[in-house]
Design an enzyme around this catalytic site. Sequence first.
Site, PDB file in Angstrom:
ATOM      1  CG  HIS A   1      -1.690  -1.201   1.456  1.00  0.00           C
ATOM      2  ND1 HIS A   1      -2.572  -1.687   0.520  1.00  0.00           N
ATOM      3  CD2 HIS A   1      -1.751  -2.068   2.501  1.00  0.00           C
ATOM      4  CE1 HIS A   1      -3.131  -2.802   0.987  1.00  0.00           C
ATOM      5  NE2 HIS A   1      -2.645  -3.055   2.176  1.00  0.00           N
TER       6      HIS A   1
ATOM      7  CG  HIS B   1      -6.137  -5.856   1.318  1.00  0.00           C
ATOM      8  ND1 HIS B   1      -7.061  -5.071   1.948  1.00  0.00           N
ATOM      9  CD2 HIS B   1      -5.015  -5.802   2.067  1.00  0.00           C
ATOM     10  CE1 HIS B   1      -6.526  -4.582   3.060  1.00  0.00           C
ATOM     11  NE2 HIS B   1      -5.297  -5.002   3.149  1.00  0.00           N
TER      12      HIS B   1
END
Lengths: 210, 210, 333, 333
Positions: free
Chosen positions: C57, C219
């Site tokens: 991320h 995700h």
Amino acid sequence: MTNEDIMNWLTRTADVLQEKRSYLTELDSAIGDADHGINMDRGFSAVREKFPAMTSQDIAAKLKTVGTTLVSTVGGASGPLYGTAYLRAGSVAAGKQELSSADVIAMLEAFLGGVIARGKAQVGEKTMIDALTPALTAAKQALSEGATLAEITSRAAAAAEEGAKATIPLVATKGRASYLGERSAGHQDPGATSSWLILRSLAEACEGKQ
Amino acid sequence: MTNEDIMNWLTRTADVLQEKRSYLTELDSAIGDADHGINMDRGFSAVREKFPAMTSQDIAAKLKTVGTTLVSTVGGASGPLYGTAYLRAGSVAAGKQELSSADVIAMLEAFLGGVIARGKAQVGEKTMIDALTPALTAAKQALSEGATLAEITSRAAAAAEEGAKATIPLVATKGRASYLGERSAGHQDPGATSSWLILRSLAEACEGKQ
Amino acid sequence: MKKLINKPEDVVKEALAGMAVAHPDLIRVDIEQQIIIRKDAPIQGKVGVISGGGSGHEPMHGGFVGAGMLDAACPGAVFTSPVPDQMLAATKAVNGGVGVLHIVKNYTGDVLNFEMAAELADAEGIKVESVVTNDDVAVQDSLYTAGRRGVGVTVLLEKIVGGLAETKAPLEQVAELARKVNKQGRSMGMALTPCTVPAAGKPTFELGEDEMEIGIGIHGEPGRRRVKLASAAEITEMLATPIIEDLGLKAGDQVLAFVNGMGGTPLIELYIVFDALQRILNGKNIAIARSLVGNYITSLEMAGCSITLLRLDEELFRYWDAPVHTPALRWGR
Amino acid sequence: MKKLINKPEDVVKEALAGMAVAHPDLIRVDIEQQIIIRKDAPIQGKVGVISGGGSGHEPMHGGFVGAGMLDAACPGAVFTSPVPDQMLAATKAVNGGVGVLHIVKNYTGDVLNFEMAAELADAEGIKVESVVTNDDVAVQDSLYTAGRRGVGVTVLLEKIVGGLAETKAPLEQVAELARKVNKQGRSMGMALTPCTVPAAGKPTFELGEDEMEIGIGIHGEPGRRRVKLASAAEITEMLATPIIEDLGLKAGDQVLAFVNGMGGTPLIELYIVFDALQRILNGKNIAIARSLVGNYITSLEMAGCSITLLRLDEELFRYWDAPVHTPALRWGR
Ligand SMILES: Nc1ncnc2c1ncn2[C@@H]1O[C@H](COP(=O)(O)OP(=O)(O)O)[C@@H](O)[C@H]1O
Ligand SMILES: Nc1ncnc2c1ncn2[C@@H]1O[C@H](COP(=O)(O)OP(=O)(O)O)[C@@H](O)[C@H]1O
Ligand SMILES: [Mg+2]
Ligand SMILES: [Mg+2]
Ligand SMILES: [Mg+2]
Ligand SMILES: [Mg+2]
């Protein structure tokens, strides 16, 4: 060539560049940055928008309008190159209401001269010049053989086409394609191709002309 | 179940999770984040590295080592869930040198209890619990029928497999798969599948045991 | 799988090693334990603010460690929550004697691991408050889900709460502001392409040339629904409308508008989305008082974007504008 | 083509509109003329520093407009040099009476258009100096090419020269520093994937799953050679070695190490490349004194990276460290 023929030439040029937009872009995608067709179409679409304002202009003014419009809207390498070419072509036509065959050839010579002055390239470097140079030679040859304007311009266009095709095996040494080195060989130069299309439009505009 | 059988169980578990690493990850890729096989293999590879240090430990200590190792190396949802499960299973075995069939069932109950305590899920939410719960029920039933440990554990494993497969039509309401809503239906839950593999390893380790 | 990596299992550690050398003025990195720590931590009398989550991320969270934002970050494996050991080590490393705030994105894994870490910290006598972010309006009903996911608001919250913590405010006040920021912000995201977890080696899902996923998380998972590709204006509408409704934004409100790239979308497109967003907000007389455009909370190389709107008030303005100096976010000093 | 856009022909103007609303504290945007101007330009007595080039390289150049860096940027169509009119308008807008520096990346189009703009500015009595960046070592011999391309060094140069200009140094000195920075830096880039020009609608080239291009520029063009996919360490070696050799870097030298993403590569991978780079430099006792890691000069959504090394001396340190406050690069105040 009358003022009207010039207008015809420019209209045909704008049409063919719009039509060949993807083709020219694809050529540029192989050895450049995939924008030549987009650039030329953007430029000549802008020129087209000026057609109404251009009707009252003489030949020289028309060509200069094309030159400044291309400079102001195309960008990239082709903008200043073709822009300068049309500006110089316009200078040669200054004061003329009609162009003789010799005038047309002088105009072509100035056109090519503009590209060379701006881009500093020579024949064989895989650029517009490789279409424009043989075209000028062919036109001069035709004139010396006493050909009509129609024949002169159509032989010029044919030589430009051949010149454009002859760029295929060349290794570029100017412009963006030169970064590819040997890998630039095997692809036709987009600028030489648009130069040929411009001259083909000229020949079409001069069809049947003495 | 002897201390040696426990070791056998853990070895088989580490082996099967390594072998099924891609399979579990693929299941998680459909309804989760494509890491369950990677997570479980990372955790049990870390456990495997502790095998030498574990030889001298008793059953309870072994299971606790597995629990803390999983907590420290797996991460994700499955780390704390399985970690807590093994820690609780270890507590039940405290002080025992060998586990009777009833002890094994108590261990399984504590294992499931750990998952529930940590994750607050219920049967039918498409999680590990959907494999572990029917397995426990089947084991208890088998015990009440006087089955051998081998039969008890193999019926538990079979029920876990069925439970895992029965997660396919379920819509997840816990864990990452729940974000998919209706789209989670039609896929087998990765955690329920790893739970089944853990129990299958247990059954293999108990083969032939009274 | 086309990635600038060496071995998949070395991705996180090597990236941490790179970060350590790239930002020695701002952070120090414990590569073994996988923690990124503010260079001058612990600061006595200051609440330590930490966060953590799976890797992939970036720049979140490690890129937000530094003055005025996080004191430490714990990156897990790609898309996998870090483990309690990391969180405990980070908690200890940033404890300036007045407690530590854990900023946790609402995912089962993150919540469970941070929960265990808080128990461990408590056992060592460190006061910990945990705040869970759950701003994703794509996840509708927490009766049928693990609850809304924590996404874009997390970035804004870390900045704002870090600004307050810098003033040495007490732990309760810092946690309270965190909960307020979380309440005042909502997000929604979409994907044009999936991404590939290095250890998995293939894309997380497949998507046709004319399809996109609406309502994704961070995700690499598919979203709530798969729909036909649409224009930036239409996509922006699909994301902004649920946010505006859920937040109950009305004419005269002031917001921070955050257009976030998922990692593989070029900045020029994010500005186009921002333009579409400002048209929508303009049309409703909602004022964009602050903005953030760029890749801040990503899903590896996924193409797509998310939109976050945060209702601003005097307190949020003050701590958003406060100086921040981290690898990924800097201003004001 | 999967992009967050509306009509291809509106990409640049809409992105500019987005930028204008996102950064009203730093810049103003003339959307019609396509110029991004520093909010407080022109500053009397300060050399105006402008640059420009095709769009699709964001944040370059528009993201670098602001205090301590550029006074204006002229974005052209995607991958197409802007036109002299834009450059002239920008030159006029930032002229504080002591002349304007044109920072030009070495591409025929950029050079020719800036040349015409300089002629036009001259005709209007504005003193212009032009500096051409040409740092790409992938292009070897300027006898057989249009000369080395201007790539990564351009970003560093704009920052450093902007820092000097802020001190109100005279035009000649500013231009001289620009030439020095260009001389002291070299770059090389690679691509894992091509990119798609919105108006063209399809990828600029095709590349197998196990192939990559080495020696690319920033216009989605193929590189000098196509080779088998390799590890981050090997790729870094392929890029760094020619740079180190060409710059003649030796033990004891101090460099700024810049690992740049081409747009579609996640930050985590860029840090892995940075780690590989620091190992190589470490092994040669070349010190990384400053660094920059991120997407700063991009090719739309292309995956890949470039490496730039800049030899630092006291003067370059001073102006690199000087405050900068732009949409994409900020520190020091
Ligand atoms: N120095 C030069 N002299 C003449 N023609 C050139 C020169 N450099 C490039 N060209 C021509 O320009 C064409 C490319 O134009 P275009 O794609 O519009 O610009 P750009 O290369 O900036 O993208 C080439 O195919 C070539 O024919
Ligand atoms: N609250 C819960 N209770 C029990 N099991 C759960 C819960 N949440 C998730 N799980 C299980 O965890 C599995 C996913 O594990 P894993 O992929 O390793 O973690 P993550 O979801 O964090 O990536 C799911 O398939 C499910 O079986
Ligand atoms: Mg081109
Ligand atoms: Mg998972
Ligand atoms: Mg996970
Ligand atoms: Mg171009």
